[in-house]
Design a protein around this motif. Sequence first.
Motif, PDB file in Angstrom:
ATOM      1  N   LEU A  30     -77.457 -36.201  -2.871  1.00  0.00           N
ATOM      2  CA  LEU A  30     -78.379 -36.717  -2.122  1.00  0.00           C
ATOM      3  C   LEU A  30     -78.647 -38.153  -2.457  1.00  0.00           C
ATOM      4  O   LEU A  30     -79.025 -38.482  -3.733  1.00  0.00           O
ATOM      5  CB  LEU A  30     -80.010 -36.032  -2.095  1.00  0.00           C
ATOM      6  CG  LEU A  30     -80.840 -36.529  -1.387  1.00  0.00           C
ATOM      7  CD1 LEU A  30     -81.372 -35.077  -0.687  1.00  0.00           C
ATOM      8  CD2 LEU A  30     -81.816 -37.230  -1.768  1.00  0.00           C
ATOM      9  N   ILE A  31     -78.457 -39.218  -1.704  1.00  0.00           N
ATOM     10  CA  ILE A  31     -78.426 -40.466  -1.990  1.00  0.00           C
ATOM     11  C   ILE A  31     -79.622 -41.311  -1.325  1.00  0.00           C
ATOM     12  O   ILE A  31     -79.557 -41.299  -0.041  1.00  0.00           O
ATOM     13  CB  ILE A  31     -77.127 -41.430  -1.561  1.00  0.00           C
ATOM     14  CG1 ILE A  31     -75.978 -40.789  -2.400  1.00  0.00           C
ATOM     15  CG2 ILE A  31     -76.999 -42.873  -2.212  1.00  0.00           C
ATOM     16  CD1 ILE A  31     -74.680 -40.920  -2.164  1.00  0.00           C
ATOM     17  N   THR A  32     -80.598 -41.649  -2.044  1.00  0.00           N
ATOM     18  CA  THR A  32     -81.675 -42.202  -1.383  1.00  0.00           C
ATOM     19  C   THR A  32     -81.597 -43.453  -0.801  1.00  0.00           C
ATOM     20  O   THR A  32     -80.918 -44.275  -1.698  1.00  0.00           O
ATOM     21  CB  THR A  32     -83.071 -42.246  -2.207  1.00  0.00           C
ATOM     22  OG1 THR A  32     -83.035 -40.899  -2.837  1.00  0.00           O
ATOM     23  CG2 THR A  32     -84.113 -42.598  -1.758  1.00  0.00           C
ATOM     24  N   ILE A  33     -81.954 -44.074   0.258  1.00  0.00           N
ATOM     25  CA  ILE A  33     -81.973 -45.331   0.598  1.00  0.00           C
ATOM     26  C   ILE A  33     -83.344 -46.011   0.360  1.00  0.00           C
ATOM     27  O   ILE A  33     -84.433 -45.572   0.504  1.00  0.00           O
ATOM     28  CB  ILE A  33     -81.738 -45.443   2.086  1.00  0.00           C
ATOM     29  CG1 ILE A  33     -80.320 -44.801   2.491  1.00  0.00           C
ATOM     30  CG2 ILE A  33     -81.673 -47.045   2.607  1.00  0.00           C
ATOM     31  CD1 ILE A  33     -80.251 -44.725   4.024  1.00  0.00           C
ATOM     32  N   VAL A  34     -83.199 -47.128  -0.416  1.00  0.00           N
ATOM     33  CA  VAL A  34     -84.316 -47.729  -1.078  1.00  0.00           C
ATOM     34  C   VAL A  34     -84.150 -49.242  -0.382  1.00  0.00           C
ATOM     35  O   VAL A  34     -83.423 -50.158  -0.449  1.00  0.00           O
ATOM     36  CB  VAL A  34     -84.365 -47.945  -2.652  1.00  0.00           C
ATOM     37  CG1 VAL A  34     -85.486 -48.690  -3.056  1.00  0.00           C
ATOM     38  CG2 VAL A  34     -84.308 -46.523  -2.954  1.00  0.00           C
ATOM     39  N   GLY A  35     -85.374 -49.782   0.167  1.00  0.00           N
ATOM     40  CA  GLY A  35     -85.503 -51.189   0.823  1.00  0.00           C
ATOM     41  C   GLY A  35     -86.113 -51.942  -0.566  1.00  0.00           C
ATOM     42  O   GLY A  35     -86.589 -51.534  -1.432  1.00  0.00           O
ATOM     43  N   GLY A  36     -86.061 -53.057  -0.092  1.00  0.00           N
ATOM     44  CA  GLY A  36     -86.710 -54.140  -1.190  1.00  0.00           C
ATOM     45  C   GLY A  36     -86.093 -55.615  -0.771  1.00  0.00           C
ATOM     46  O   GLY A  36     -85.406 -55.780   0.141  1.00  0.00           O
ATOM     47  N   THR A  95     -75.321 -19.286  -5.503  1.00  0.00           N
ATOM     48  CA  THR A  95     -75.843 -18.506  -4.207  1.00  0.00           C
ATOM     49  C   THR A  95     -75.023 -17.386  -3.966  1.00  0.00           C
ATOM     50  O   THR A  95     -73.972 -17.405  -4.033  1.00  0.00           O
ATOM     51  CB  THR A  95     -76.415 -19.264  -3.152  1.00  0.00           C
ATOM     52  OG1 THR A  95     -77.043 -18.542  -2.251  1.00  0.00           O
ATOM     53  CG2 THR A  95     -75.113 -19.860  -2.686  1.00  0.00           C
ATOM     54  N   THR A  96     -75.655 -16.358  -3.336  1.00  0.00           N
ATOM     55  CA  THR A  96     -74.946 -15.184  -2.935  1.00  0.00           C
ATOM     56  C   THR A  96     -75.192 -15.427  -1.366  1.00  0.00           C
ATOM     57  O   THR A  96     -74.347 -14.504  -0.763  1.00  0.00           O
ATOM     58  CB  THR A  96     -75.684 -13.743  -3.400  1.00  0.00           C
ATOM     59  OG1 THR A  96     -76.949 -13.529  -2.966  1.00  0.00           O
ATOM     60  CG2 THR A  96     -75.447 -13.526  -4.692  1.00  0.00           C
ATOM     61  N   PHE A  97     -75.828 -16.405  -0.901  1.00  0.00           N
ATOM     62  CA  PHE A  97     -76.024 -16.656   0.548  1.00  0.00           C
ATOM     63  C   PHE A  97     -74.740 -17.653   1.096  1.00  0.00           C
ATOM     64  O   PHE A  97     -74.430 -18.552   0.445  1.00  0.00           O
ATOM     65  CB  PHE A  97     -77.472 -16.918   0.984  1.00  0.00           C
ATOM     66  CG  PHE A  97     -78.339 -15.846   0.690  1.00  0.00           C
ATOM     67  CD1 PHE A  97     -78.705 -14.852   1.326  1.00  0.00           C
ATOM     68  CD2 PHE A  97     -79.026 -16.129  -0.538  1.00  0.00           C
ATOM     69  CE1 PHE A  97     -79.554 -14.057   0.833  1.00  0.00           C
ATOM     70  CE2 PHE A  97     -80.155 -15.403  -0.826  1.00  0.00           C
ATOM     71  CZ  PHE A  97     -80.345 -14.107  -0.340  1.00  0.00           C
ATOM     72  N   SER A  98     -74.308 -17.433   2.214  1.00  0.00           N
ATOM     73  CA  SER A  98     -74.041 -18.522   3.005  1.00  0.00           C
ATOM     74  C   SER A  98     -74.676 -19.552   3.334  1.00  0.00           C
ATOM     75  O   SER A  98     -75.958 -19.335   4.038  1.00  0.00           O
ATOM     76  CB  SER A  98     -72.993 -17.867   4.298  1.00  0.00           C
ATOM     77  OG  SER A  98     -72.260 -18.847   4.946  1.00  0.00           O
ATOM     78  N   MET A  99     -74.409 -20.794   2.938  1.00  0.00           N
ATOM     79  CA  MET A  99     -75.446 -21.918   3.284  1.00  0.00           C
ATOM     80  C   MET A  99     -74.525 -23.139   3.899  1.00  0.00           C
ATOM     81  O   MET A  99     -73.530 -23.337   3.638  1.00  0.00           O
ATOM     82  CB  MET A  99     -76.037 -22.445   1.768  1.00  0.00           C
ATOM     83  CG  MET A  99     -76.998 -21.397   1.042  1.00  0.00           C
ATOM     84  SD  MET A  99     -77.623 -21.851  -0.184  1.00  0.00           S
ATOM     85  CE  MET A  99     -78.530 -23.309   0.199  1.00  0.00           C
ATOM     86  N   ILE A 157     -80.712 -28.515   2.066  1.00  0.00           N
ATOM     87  CA  ILE A 157     -81.791 -29.628   2.251  1.00  0.00           C
ATOM     88  C   ILE A 157     -83.180 -28.958   2.625  1.00  0.00           C
ATOM     89  O   ILE A 157     -84.197 -29.444   1.995  1.00  0.00           O
ATOM     90  CB  ILE A 157     -81.549 -30.716   3.511  1.00  0.00           C
ATOM     91  CG1 ILE A 157     -80.054 -31.587   3.028  1.00  0.00           C
ATOM     92  CG2 ILE A 157     -82.546 -31.793   3.662  1.00  0.00           C
ATOM     93  CD1 ILE A 157     -80.089 -32.197   1.694  1.00  0.00           C
ATOM     94  N   ASN A 158     -83.146 -27.977   3.573  1.00  0.00           N
ATOM     95  CA  ASN A 158     -84.424 -27.391   3.832  1.00  0.00           C
ATOM     96  C   ASN A 158     -84.931 -26.723   2.713  1.00  0.00           C
ATOM     97  O   ASN A 158     -86.120 -26.519   2.350  1.00  0.00           O
ATOM     98  CB  ASN A 158     -84.221 -26.545   5.126  1.00  0.00           C
ATOM     99  CG  ASN A 158     -84.160 -27.092   6.301  1.00  0.00           C
ATOM    100  OD1 ASN A 158     -84.615 -28.518   6.581  1.00  0.00           O
ATOM    101  ND2 ASN A 158     -83.515 -26.550   7.344  1.00  0.00           N
ATOM    102  N   TYR A 159     -84.056 -26.066   1.946  1.00  0.00           N
ATOM    103  CA  TYR A 159     -84.658 -25.034   0.881  1.00  0.00           C
ATOM    104  C   TYR A 159     -85.479 -25.984  -0.198  1.00  0.00           C
ATOM    105  O   TYR A 159     -86.338 -25.664  -0.732  1.00  0.00           O
ATOM    106  CB  TYR A 159     -83.405 -24.459   0.095  1.00  0.00           C
ATOM    107  CG  TYR A 159     -83.580 -23.737  -0.979  1.00  0.00           C
ATOM    108  CD1 TYR A 159     -84.494 -22.487  -0.972  1.00  0.00           C
ATOM    109  CD2 TYR A 159     -83.673 -24.017  -2.181  1.00  0.00           C
ATOM    110  CE1 TYR A 159     -84.492 -21.855  -2.036  1.00  0.00           C
ATOM    111  CE2 TYR A 159     -83.968 -23.419  -3.447  1.00  0.00           C
ATOM    112  CZ  TYR A 159     -84.309 -22.150  -3.301  1.00  0.00           C
ATOM    113  OH  TYR A 159     -84.727 -21.419  -4.375  1.00  0.00           O
ATOM    114  N   PHE A 160     -84.848 -27.182  -0.451  1.00  0.00           N
ATOM    115  CA  PHE A 160     -85.567 -28.017  -1.286  1.00  0.00           C
ATOM    116  C   PHE A 160     -86.591 -28.790  -0.847  1.00  0.00           C
ATOM    117  O   PHE A 160     -87.299 -29.781  -1.747  1.00  0.00           O
ATOM    118  CB  PHE A 160     -84.476 -28.986  -1.842  1.00  0.00           C
ATOM    119  CG  PHE A 160     -83.639 -28.115  -3.158  1.00  0.00           C
ATOM    120  CD1 PHE A 160     -84.023 -28.135  -4.172  1.00  0.00           C
ATOM    121  CD2 PHE A 160     -82.273 -27.907  -2.907  1.00  0.00           C
ATOM    122  CE1 PHE A 160     -83.436 -27.448  -5.377  1.00  0.00           C
ATOM    123  CE2 PHE A 160     -81.636 -27.080  -3.874  1.00  0.00           C
ATOM    124  CZ  PHE A 160     -82.101 -26.957  -4.963  1.00  0.00           C
TER     125      PHE A 160
END
Length: 70
Positions: free
Chosen positions: A63-69, A16-20, A26-29
């Motif tokens: 990004l680590i998804t939390i999965v229940g079960g 990217t050329t932008f400061s992020m 997260i919002n971008y995706f």
Amino acid sequence: MPKFTIFYFNGQQYSTTFSMTITDLINYFGYKSVLFVIEYNNYICNQSEWNKIQINENDKIELITIVGGG
């Protein structure tokens, strides 16, 4: 000529050329920040810090998804 910042998100290289911030990323995706945590350079960071952490050259973000079960 703009300066590119190269970083890694979920194992893929991006630039990217932008400061992020992590919040910007997260919002971008389009992720909804309900059921996951962020690992930033091998450390789990609190959601309250996401808008303060600037993405820098060669940062590794997972990004680590939390999965229940049961």
